[in-house]
Design an enzyme around this catalytic site. Structure first.
Site, mmCIF file in Angstrom:
data_model
loop_
_atom_site.group_PDB
_atom_site.id
_atom_site.type_symbol
_atom_site.label_atom_id
_atom_site.label_comp_id
_atom_site.label_asym_id
_atom_site.label_seq_id
_atom_site.Cartn_x
_atom_site.Cartn_y
_atom_site.Cartn_z
ATOM 1 N N LYS A 7 16.163 21.422 -11.386
ATOM 2 C CA LYS A 7 15.519 20.166 -11.645
ATOM 3 C C LYS A 7 16.505 19.143 -12.162
ATOM 4 C CE LYS A 7 11.808 19.009 -11.043
ATOM 5 N NZ LYS A 7 10.419 19.228 -11.515
ATOM 6 N N HIS B 185 0.930 -1.280 0.039
ATOM 7 C CA HIS B 185 -0.002 -0.040 -0.043
ATOM 8 C C HIS B 185 0.633 1.314 -0.117
ATOM 9 C CE1 HIS B 185 -3.295 -2.650 1.107
ATOM 10 N NE2 HIS B 185 -2.331 -3.254 2.112
ATOM 11 N N SER C 223 15.019 20.874 -16.391
ATOM 12 C CA SER C 223 13.832 21.510 -16.673
ATOM 13 C C SER C 223 14.410 22.956 -17.521
ATOM 14 C CB SER C 223 13.121 21.862 -15.301
ATOM 15 O OG SER C 223 12.394 22.975 -15.579
ATOM 16 N N GLU D 265 10.150 7.861 -16.647
ATOM 17 C CA GLU D 265 8.860 8.285 -17.032
ATOM 18 C C GLU D 265 8.513 7.869 -18.439
ATOM 19 O OE1 GLU D 265 8.160 12.393 -15.414
ATOM 20 O OE2 GLU D 265 10.185 12.235 -15.311
#
Ligand code: ARG
Length: 466
Positions: free
Chosen positions: A292, A159, A286, A299
């Site tokens: 970043k 979980h 970024s 991804e």
């Protein structure tokens, strides 16, 4: 420029088709990548035609030489594909016949319907072999990362809540197991890809004495025992794309596994977890936020599963309403097939490279794994060893956890008196349960995340993958 007509229109048709029809119906823009296998199939077919007397020795040799020449030109990027000739089969045959008159005999006893099924099977057979090799590379990358960080422990999660401690390597090996099942599925699919459809003609075979077994043998359509594999129903053979669906289904599950691995990597690379650092070359920045460092490969590995799943659904939808046998709809199978193959192959390779350039942060892992709450179940097991029924032990430890929370202490900092205030059964040895090293030494069931077992599993995979 001289107009080219496909041979399929000669005789029967009075008018050439319009440019819009050519564009709509052509498949050369994507099936040209089948050229190698189309030529291999034609060479085997020619050899067989020679054996049954349709081609003379000279004609057969001229055809093979002509096809060799065409192959060399395609390889060098010099061959001119023509949309007016529809597909890879007719482009190659038309050019061959231009160069070698006997080329006009090559299509004897053959249709593009069995030819395209043959090409797709030959292509996919090679693709599966190459993909299996790449998946083994990814498995090796996972094993290496586990070996390099053998001592690292992390919380295992259910979980997405901290559950019980595991070796980091154990978590990685979970993916090695998943990928192994993918390999088994792909290999199983390979056995049904590896069946020769040539000789099925357009739908009903041929009245000529085609030697199907010879063609199949020449193209290595044999099983592990060397038995030739031939399709057994000409109607099924020209309309069957189950092997494409099977590959795309295995590919979809593989892509889902990649997506799950990617999700773990993305979580681990976040500041909140901070378990790993992905090498600069495998992250992106970024355009706005200078600080970043984004895990874009992971991804995209996660994101690309969407198109691979989509390809499977597109194929099933394509097939569901088709009457027997070949229908032109089937031409739509190839882009889905190629896209799945290309996507899973590239993802396999990039994930492996990214893992090879990933470093583990042992301090952050150790901090997370030292949470004593992870060993609450071990405390229950301690009570079971003392003779308490597990259900009662679960309840008692629950009360201990509540007490720790109320007194603002970690579980392992409770005193013996505090433990005994919950239940007198607790002895002096109870707090020893929270020694993480000892706890990991105890988890040695087959498949468990204990130190000895994980070392054994790493060694097994290392040997199996080398
Ligand atoms: N380009 C076609 C395909 O990909 C080849 C078979 C064409 N057969 C036909 N009868 N038009 O399916």
């Amino acid at each position: 420029m001289k107009k080219t007509y496909p041979v399929s229109r000669s005789g029967r048709f009075s008018r050439e088709v319009g440019a819009d029809v050519t564009q709509f119906t052509q498949s050369i823009s994507f099936d040209c990548r089948l050229w190698r296998h189309d030529i291999l199939g034609s060479m085997a077919h020619a050899t067989m035609l020679r054996k049954i007397g349709v081609l003379s020795k000279k004609e057969c040799a001229a055809i093979v030489r002509g096809l060799d020449g065409i192959a060399a030109e395609i390889k060098a990027g010099k061959f001119k594909w023509q949309a007016g000739l529809e597909d890879v089969h007719m482009n190659i045959e038309a050019e061959l016949t231009k160069r070698v008159p006997a080329g006009a005999k090559l299509h004897t006893g053959r249709s593009r319907n069995d030819q395209v099924a043959l090409d797709a099977r030959l292509w996919l057979r090679d693709e599966i072999t190459a993909l299996l090799r790449e998946i083994a590379g990814l498995q090796r990358a996972l094993v290496s990362l586990g070996e390099k960080n053998f001592d690292v422990l992390i919380p295992g999660y259910t979980h997405l809540q901290r559950a019980q401690p595991v070796h980091f390597a154990h978590h990685l090996l979970a993916y090695v197991e998943m990928l192994e099942r993918d390999c088994e599925r792909l290999w199983d699919c390979h056995s049904r890809v590896n069946v020769c459809p040539l000789g099925s003609g357009a739908i009903a075979g041929s009245t000529l004495p085609i030697d199907r077994a010879l063609v199949a043998k020449l193209l290595h359509f044999t099983d592990a025992s060397g038995k030739v594999q031939l399709t057994q129903n000409s109607m099924d053979a020209v309309s069957d794309r189950d092997f494409v669906v099977e590959f795309c289904a295995a590919g979809a599950l593989l892509a889902v596994h990649f997506s799950r691995l990617a999700e773990d990597v993305i979580l681990w690379a976040s500041a909140e977890f901070n378990f790993i650092k992905i090498g600069d070359a495998y992250t992106t920045g970024s355009s706005l936020m200078p600080q970043k460092k984004n895990p874009d490969i992971a991804e995209l590995a996660r994101g690309k599963s969407g198109r691979v799943i989509g390809n499977l659904v597109a194929l099933l939808t394509l097939l569901k309403g088709l009457p027997m046998t070949y229908n032109r709809d089937l031409q739509e199978d190839k882009e889905r097939l190629f896209d799945t193959a290309d996507t899973v192959r590239a993802t396999t390779r990039l994930l492996a490279a990214m893992l090879h350039h990933t470093k583990v942060n042992p301090a952050a892992c150790a901090a997370a794994a030292s949470d004593p709450a992870l060993l609450a179940t071990d405390l229950a097991d301690y009570l079971v060893r003392k003779g308490m029924p597990f259900r009662q032990a679960h309840h008692v430890v629950g009360a201990v956890v509540a007490l720790a929370e109320k007194s603002g202490k970690p579980l392992d900092k409770l005193t013996l008196a505090e433990l005994q205030s919950v239940h007198k059964i607790f002895g002096r040895d109870a707090l020893g349960v929270f020694d993480l090293k000892r706890a990991m030494a105890k988890r040695n069931l087959t498949g468990a995340p204990g130190t000895k077992e994980v070392a054994k599993q790493l060694a097994r995979w290392r040997a199996q993958l080398s």
